[in-house]
Design a protein around this motif. Structure first.
Motif, PDB file in Angstrom:
ATOM      1  N   GLY A 312       0.673  -1.621  -0.073  1.00 62.82           N
ATOM      2  CA  GLY A 312      -0.428  -0.136  -0.182  1.00 62.82           C
ATOM      3  C   GLY A 312       1.167   1.217  -0.068  1.00 62.82           C
ATOM      4  N   ASN A 313       2.151   0.953   0.150  1.00 70.94           N
ATOM      5  CA  ASN A 313       3.479   2.805  -0.260  1.00 70.94           C
ATOM      6  C   ASN A 313       2.449   3.587  -1.090  1.00 70.94           C
ATOM      7  OD1 ASN A 313       5.036   3.988   0.849  1.00 70.94           O
ATOM      8  ND2 ASN A 313       6.244   2.942  -0.318  1.00 70.94           N
ATOM      9  N   LEU A 314       2.274   4.809  -1.090  1.00 71.35           N
ATOM     10  CA  LEU A 314       1.803   5.648  -1.553  1.00 71.35           C
ATOM     11  C   LEU A 314       0.786   5.089  -3.059  1.00 71.35           C
ATOM     12  CD1 LEU A 314       5.707   6.809  -3.753  1.00 71.35           C
ATOM     13  CD2 LEU A 314       4.077   7.983  -2.201  1.00 71.35           C
ATOM     14  N   PHE A 315      -0.215   4.174  -2.176  1.00 73.01           N
ATOM     15  CA  PHE A 315      -1.287   4.224  -3.422  1.00 73.01           C
ATOM     16  C   PHE A 315      -1.892   5.641  -3.283  1.00 73.01           C
ATOM     17  CE2 PHE A 315      -2.063  -0.677  -2.956  1.00 73.01           C
ATOM     18  CZ  PHE A 315      -0.626  -0.865  -4.081  1.00 73.01           C
ATOM     19  N   GLU A 316      -2.545   6.199  -1.946  1.00 70.97           N
ATOM     20  CA  GLU A 316      -2.958   7.155  -1.556  1.00 70.97           C
ATOM     21  C   GLU A 316      -2.788   8.306  -2.947  1.00 70.97           C
ATOM     22  OE1 GLU A 316       0.443   7.145   1.482  1.00 70.97           O
ATOM     23  OE2 GLU A 316      -1.616   6.111   0.886  1.00 70.97           O
ATOM     24  N   LEU A 317      -1.672   8.819  -3.450  1.00 70.01           N
ATOM     25  CA  LEU A 317      -1.312   9.329  -3.813  1.00 70.01           C
ATOM     26  C   LEU A 317      -1.662   9.056  -5.818  1.00 70.01           C
ATOM     27  CD1 LEU A 317       2.673  10.423  -2.863  1.00 70.01           C
ATOM     28  CD2 LEU A 317       0.515  11.523  -2.282  1.00 70.01           C
ATOM     29  N   ASP A 318      -1.761   7.737  -6.221  1.00 71.19           N
ATOM     30  CA  ASP A 318      -1.769   6.946  -6.986  1.00 71.19           C
ATOM     31  C   ASP A 318      -3.417   7.312  -7.314  1.00 71.19           C
ATOM     32  OD1 ASP A 318       0.110   6.699  -7.891  1.00 71.19           O
ATOM     33  OD2 ASP A 318      -0.187   4.239  -6.790  1.00 71.19           O
ATOM     34  N   ALA A 319      -4.033   6.854  -6.185  1.00 70.68           N
ATOM     35  CA  ALA A 319      -5.460   7.478  -5.930  1.00 70.68           C
ATOM     36  C   ALA A 319      -6.096   9.022  -6.510  1.00 70.68           C
ATOM     37  CB  ALA A 319      -6.149   6.807  -4.906  1.00 70.68           C
ATOM     38  N   ILE A 320      -5.454   9.280  -5.482  1.00 74.20           N
ATOM     39  CA  ILE A 320      -5.528  11.090  -5.674  1.00 74.20           C
ATOM     40  C   ILE A 320      -5.410  11.828  -7.470  1.00 74.20           C
ATOM     41  CG2 ILE A 320      -4.660  13.245  -4.744  1.00 74.20           C
ATOM     42  CD1 ILE A 320      -4.825  11.971  -2.205  1.00 74.20           C
ATOM     43  N   ALA A 321      -4.246  10.876  -7.678  1.00 73.27           N
ATOM     44  CA  ALA A 321      -3.505  11.242  -9.178  1.00 73.27           C
ATOM     45  C   ALA A 321      -5.159  10.535  -9.910  1.00 73.27           C
ATOM     46  CB  ALA A 321      -2.952  10.465  -9.467  1.00 73.27           C
ATOM     47  N   ALA A 322      -5.310   9.791  -9.946  1.00 73.46           N
ATOM     48  CA  ALA A 322      -6.221   9.200 -10.956  1.00 73.46           C
ATOM     49  C   ALA A 322      -7.434  10.014 -10.991  1.00 73.46           C
ATOM     50  CB  ALA A 322      -6.223   7.791 -10.446  1.00 73.46           C
ATOM     51  N   ALA A 323      -7.800   9.541  -9.798  1.00 73.46           N
ATOM     52  CA  ALA A 323      -9.898  11.393  -9.371  1.00 73.46           C
ATOM     53  C   ALA A 323      -9.174  12.692 -10.049  1.00 73.46           C
ATOM     54  CB  ALA A 323      -9.732  10.913  -8.145  1.00 73.46           C
TER      55      ALA A 323
END
Length: 385
Positions: A312-323
């Motif tokens: 889960g490392n940096l998953f939040e940044l990928d999700a925010i970027a995708a949105a």
């Protein structure tokens, strides 16, 4: 031409991202010597980015309400660790373990949603605390060790394919049949939707443009399933993604709850004066994000076949970027589930294409940062215009 211009002007953000995705695919297809769209690699893109797409759908709803969630990667890692303990160490059944993990995700979402919605603590602070909290709990649960391997029944969710019941051998005939069925259902849905809009005298695209749209999308569906049929067919995780995309698109476009989410993000005070329970809406959106984070953790753990402290490392940044790339606005009230999926695919194709070219992780991060900045700049300039 007037109809085409109107359609483009009304959906410039959506079409802009689709054009960007197509352009990126063509670019990397050329630069990689045709490897990008090989059946094996197309399947890899789907499976490697499935958990980011799941997170992007939930993050889109969070951002539409004007909030943010920085804890999704840590929650995914924590739930994956719990799944490892339940299935590998305690030997609990796969079905029961999945239900428990999804319930834990809902409880985590409710915990964070309570502080945001009812105590009015900024979501940035609450979820930043959650990111640290659940990352620490992941290390506690795993004791710094990796738990593996998972049962075969669990790994199928992330790594296996639908069997070819038509017996096509190396070429998956069942996958082609699924493509045809999906095409027919899509055509029926679009015709019914158009008739319903005409019934209420709503403005629709003219008939030639409508037919062209159907032909193009049906062709895309069948080419996609043909490419999948050349390898192993349809992954189980693709079915999960399809159900999520269809379900969340329906909820956001055709239900009262979906309209309430847009209303809260558009103007929370106006929504409250209109009788919408704004606190409840935000609370439920965070519960939803917790469940999807848990699902993401399960898919990632199944694909990796291990529960690791680094998951889960940096998953939040990928999700925010995708949105954000998919059209979400941090001011709230703007965004679609389809846009989130397009944004996640843009990030996924970028990652995959640069990896095939042998570009280092350092330059990959830099390039993705520039793409994100460009997407936000495009959104801001378009709104100002």
């Amino acid at each position: 031409m007037d109809a085409i211009k109107h359609l483009l002007s009304e959906n410039i953000r959506r079409f802009g991202m689709i054009i960007a995705l197509v352009g990126i695919v063509i670019l990397f297809q050329i630069l990689t010597g045709g490897i990008l769209l090989q059946p094996l690699n197309v399947t890899n893109i789907i499976m490697q980015n499935s958990y980011i797409i799941v997170l992007a759908i939930g993050m889109m709803l969070i951002i539409i309400t004007g909030e943010i969630d920085l804890s999704v990667g840590s929650v995914a890692a924590f739930v994956g660790a719990i799944a490892g303990v339940l299935m590998v160490q305690s030997e609990l059944s796969v079905f029961a373990s999945i239900l428990i993990c999804l319930l834990i995700g809902a409880v985590i979402g409710a915990w964070q949603g309570f502080w945001v919605a009812y105590v009015n603590i900024p979501s940035f602070i609450v979820t930043l605390a959650g990111m640290l909290l659940f990352r620490g709990l992941t290390l506690v649960v795993l004791d710094g060790q990796t738990i593996a391997p998972f049962p075969d029944g669990f790994r199928k969710m992330s790594s296996d394919f639908l069997p070819d019941i038509l017996g096509g051998g190396q070429f998956q005939l069942f996958t082609l049949l699924v493509g045809v069925i999906v095409s027919v259902l899509y055509i029926i849905h679009e015709i019914r939707y158009r008739r319903n809009e005409l019934k209420y005298n709503l403005k629709v695209a003219n008939t030639p443009l409508f037919i062209t749209k159907l032909i193009v999308l049906v062709a895309v569906i069948n080419i996609f399933t043909y490419v999948l049929a050349l390898y192993e067919g349809i992954p189980y995780v693709l079915i999960i993604l399809a159900l999520l995309i269809i379900g969340y698109t329906y909820v956001m476009n055709n239900t009262v709850q979906g309209r309430h989410i847009y209303a809260v993000g558009g103007n929370v005070n106006a929504a409250q004066l209109s009788g919408i329970k704004t606190k409840k809406v935000k609370f439920l959106v965070f519960i939803n994000m917790g469940v999807l984070s848990a699902l993401c953790g399960l898919i990632f753990a199944g694909r990796l076949n291990a529960a690791t402290p680094q998951a889960g490392n940096l998953f939040e940044l990928d999700a925010i970027a995708a949105a954000v790339i998919g059209g979400a606005s941090f001011t709230g009230g703007v965004g679609t589930v389809f846009g989130a999926v397009i944004g996640a695919l843009v990030m996924g194709v970028l990652n995959n294409g640069m990896s095939l070219m042998g570009i280092g992780i350092d330059w990959q991060q830099a390039i993705k940062g520039l793409v994100l900045l460009g997407a936000v700049a495009f959104d801001v300039l378009n709104k100002n215009k």
